[in-house]
Scaffold this active site. Structure first.
Site, mmCIF file in Angstrom:
data_model
loop_
_atom_site.group_PDB
_atom_site.id
_atom_site.type_symbol
_atom_site.label_atom_id
_atom_site.label_comp_id
_atom_site.label_asym_id
_atom_site.label_seq_id
_atom_site.Cartn_x
_atom_site.Cartn_y
_atom_site.Cartn_z
ATOM 1 N N ASP A 76 0.857 -1.199 0.000
ATOM 2 C CA ASP A 76 0.000 0.000 0.000
ATOM 3 C C ASP A 76 0.886 1.240 0.000
ATOM 4 O O ASP A 76 0.762 2.121 -0.849
ATOM 5 C CB ASP A 76 -0.904 -0.001 1.227
ATOM 6 C CG ASP A 76 -1.837 -1.210 1.232
ATOM 7 O OD1 ASP A 76 -1.777 -2.005 2.178
ATOM 8 O OD2 ASP A 76 -2.580 -1.387 0.249
ATOM 9 N N GLU B 285 2.012 -6.508 -5.295
ATOM 10 C CA GLU B 285 1.620 -5.708 -6.470
ATOM 11 C C GLU B 285 2.775 -4.896 -7.020
ATOM 12 O O GLU B 285 3.106 -4.986 -8.200
ATOM 13 C CB GLU B 285 0.470 -4.769 -6.097
ATOM 14 C CG GLU B 285 0.046 -3.862 -7.247
ATOM 15 C CD GLU B 285 -1.281 -3.152 -6.998
ATOM 16 O OE1 GLU B 285 -2.176 -3.727 -6.342
ATOM 17 O OE2 GLU B 285 -1.439 -2.025 -7.487
HETATM 18 O O1 TRH Z 1 4.632 -6.023 0.597
HETATM 19 P P1 TRH Z 1 3.681 -6.559 -0.407
HETATM 20 O O2 TRH Z 1 3.229 -7.938 -0.235
HETATM 21 O O3 TRH Z 1 2.392 -5.610 -0.433
HETATM 22 C C1 TRH Z 1 1.078 -6.151 -0.559
HETATM 23 C C2 TRH Z 1 0.573 -5.915 -1.946
HETATM 24 O O4 TRH Z 1 0.733 -4.563 -2.291
HETATM 25 C C3 TRH Z 1 -0.894 -6.279 -2.059
HETATM 26 O O5 TRH Z 1 -1.419 -5.889 -3.309
HETATM 27 C C4 TRH Z 1 -1.680 -5.587 -0.977
HETATM 28 O O6 TRH Z 1 -2.998 -6.026 -1.023
HETATM 29 C C5 TRH Z 1 -1.071 -5.912 0.362
HETATM 30 O O7 TRH Z 1 0.292 -5.467 0.388
HETATM 31 C C6 TRH Z 1 -1.843 -5.203 1.451
HETATM 32 O O8 TRH Z 1 4.317 -6.442 -1.866
HETATM 33 P P2 TRH Z 1 4.544 -5.260 -2.859
HETATM 34 O O9 TRH Z 1 3.248 -4.781 -3.426
HETATM 35 O O10 TRH Z 1 5.588 -5.686 -3.812
HETATM 36 O O11 TRH Z 1 5.131 -4.061 -1.985
HETATM 37 C C7 TRH Z 1 6.422 -4.140 -1.468
HETATM 38 C C8 TRH Z 1 7.070 -2.779 -1.556
HETATM 39 O O12 TRH Z 1 8.296 -2.761 -0.823
HETATM 40 C C9 TRH Z 1 7.435 -2.426 -3.000
HETATM 41 O O13 TRH Z 1 7.206 -1.037 -3.219
HETATM 42 C C10 TRH Z 1 8.928 -2.726 -3.057
HETATM 43 C C11 TRH Z 1 9.345 -2.312 -1.691
HETATM 44 N N1 TRH Z 1 10.593 -2.885 -1.191
HETATM 45 C C12 TRH Z 1 11.642 -2.026 -0.964
HETATM 46 O O14 TRH Z 1 11.539 -0.822 -1.234
HETATM 47 N N2 TRH Z 1 12.793 -2.520 -0.450
HETATM 48 C C13 TRH Z 1 12.944 -3.852 -0.147
HETATM 49 O O15 TRH Z 1 14.009 -4.252 0.352
HETATM 50 C C14 TRH Z 1 11.830 -4.739 -0.404
HETATM 51 C C15 TRH Z 1 11.954 -6.190 -0.115
HETATM 52 C C16 TRH Z 1 10.660 -4.220 -0.922
#
Ligand code: TRH
Length: 358
Positions: free
Chosen positions: A18, A255
């Site tokens: 999010d 996402e």
């Molecule tokens: O963390 P997520 O599983 O988030 C999820 C999804 O957004 C899903 O759609 C939603 O319903 C739920 O949350 C509530 O995975 P996502 O979407 O990839 O988000 C992770 C974020 O973290 C992404 O912007 C990448 C960032 N990130 C970093 O900036 N540094 C890191 O080291 C890592 C591992 C991730």
């Protein structure tokens, strides 16, 4: 064009997506000269995700009764987070009223094209008289597109994996395949390790669930067979992109990382956010249907679907891995397809400027 003022409301449900998606949109809008107020109930992840912030983006706490701020020109309700009534009332009192947009979660399902730019007149409550617009990101020209910063592909092309890995204290070995791992607890890591340990492999485990899983499977020496693992610190979003660019295969989730893996243009496996009643299975296969339509070999496509299904616990362990050459070609072809559609922020700004959607 004078900069518009955008109010983005974000409620962190769980995990990081999010805030991750909201930050990317806010930063991309600001990079294009817009002024953004990101109101968020838990901004803690931004400390590592975006440690330097972004000029043009103000991060404000989403308190129960937000301070009496005049609503901006555009109000974006991220992922249907439901705006505070007091703020909606001020939107209704503003002349002209702000453009009110509900930006939804990403899906490849067919309903997205039918729902994108749906008009929702508000007839009751503090927003009576206002119109809320539903805006759906997506993978086709009939959707609102995907976030893609204007300089992303240039930065991707100029990236040098070896230099970046060394900046993290990681000495790459040209003979190793590099795999990044970002997953939910309970991902079936043992199958991945069994397969990857047969060839020289550097497994780059991201902070949190992936690191915990790798440690629990490999123990303190973080090795098995011909595989060695490195546990990474929490990376900024910019560095997380670089991790995806530095690898030959990326395991992503949710996402935002899922989208960023598609821009990296190398093979990826998606662990979808689990939902009740197997709703997530429909979302997973809807994406695979579109993605695999570009695959030129049915056996390869079946293997990729079997691998993704097993990785998501939706099918028994898969047998053969997809052939890497075809998989790399698919990743490149898929990215080319996506690059032909306008990015989300460009489309969103055009939508706001389009008088047909007042
Ligand atoms: O963390 P997520 O599983 O988030 C999820 C999804 O957004 C899903 O759609 C939603 O319903 C739920 O949350 C509530 O995975 P996502 O979407 O990839 O988000 C992770 C974020 O973290 C992404 O912007 C990448 C960032 N990130 C970093 O900036 N540094 C890191 O080291 C890592 C591992 C991730």
């Amino acid at each position: 064009m004078t900069a518009r003022l955008w109010d983005l409301y974000c409620r962190v449900v769980d995990n990081w997506g999010d805030v991750g998606v909201c930050w990317r949109l806010a930063a991309d809008l600001a990079a294009r000269g817009e002024s953004v107020r990101l109101r968020i109930d838990d901004a803690s992840a931004l400390a590592w995700m975006a440690p330097h912030g972004m000029p043009g983006v103000g991060v404000l706490p989403w308190t129960a009764a937000p301070p009496d701020l005049e609503p901006g020109d555009v109000v974006i309700e991220m992922f249907g987070c439901r705006l505070p009534d007091a703020f909606v009332a001020r939107m209704a009192a503003r002349t002209p009223p702000p453009r009110w947009i509900n930006l939804e979660y990403l899906s490849a399902e067919d309903y997205v094209e039918r729902s994108h730019r749906l008009r929702s007149p508000q007839t009751t409550g503090p927003g009576a008289g206002l119109v809320k617009w539903f805006y759906y990101p997506g993978f086709t020209p009939a959707t609102g597109g995907l976030i893609r910063e204007p300089d992303l592909m240039q930065r991707r092309a100029a990236f040098d994996a070896r230099t970046w890995l060394r900046s993290l204290g990681i000495e790459p070995d040209d003979g190793e395949q590099r795999i990044s791992l970002f997953c939910y607890p309970g991902a079936p890591l043992e199958r991945l390790l069994d397969a990857a340990a047969r060839t020289p492999t550097l497994l780059l485990a991201t902070t949190g669930a992936a690191a915990d899983l790798v440690r629990s499977h490999l123990g303190s020496d973080l090795r098995c067979g011909r595989l060695r693992a490195v546990v990474l610190p929490a990376l900024s979003q910019t560095d997380y992109d670089r991790l995806l660019w530095a690898c030959d295969l990326n395991f992503v989730r949710g996402e935002d990382s899922f989208v960023r893996a598609q821009w990296a243009g190398v093979p990826f496996v998606w662990q979808i956010y689990p939902q009740a009643d197997d709703v997530h299975a429909r979302k997973l296969h809807a994406f695979l249907d579109r993605h695999l339509a570009l695959a030129d070999d049915a056996a390869f496509a079946a293997r990729l679907r079997a691998l993704w299904s097993a990785w998501n616990g939706l099918a028994p362990a898969h047998e053969a891995w997809p052939e890497r050459g075809r998989w790399s070609a698919l990743a490149r072809d898929w990215r080319e397809t996506l690059l032909r559609q306008a990015d989300l922020t460009t489309q969103l700004i055009a939508f706001v400027d389009d008088s047909r959607y007042n």
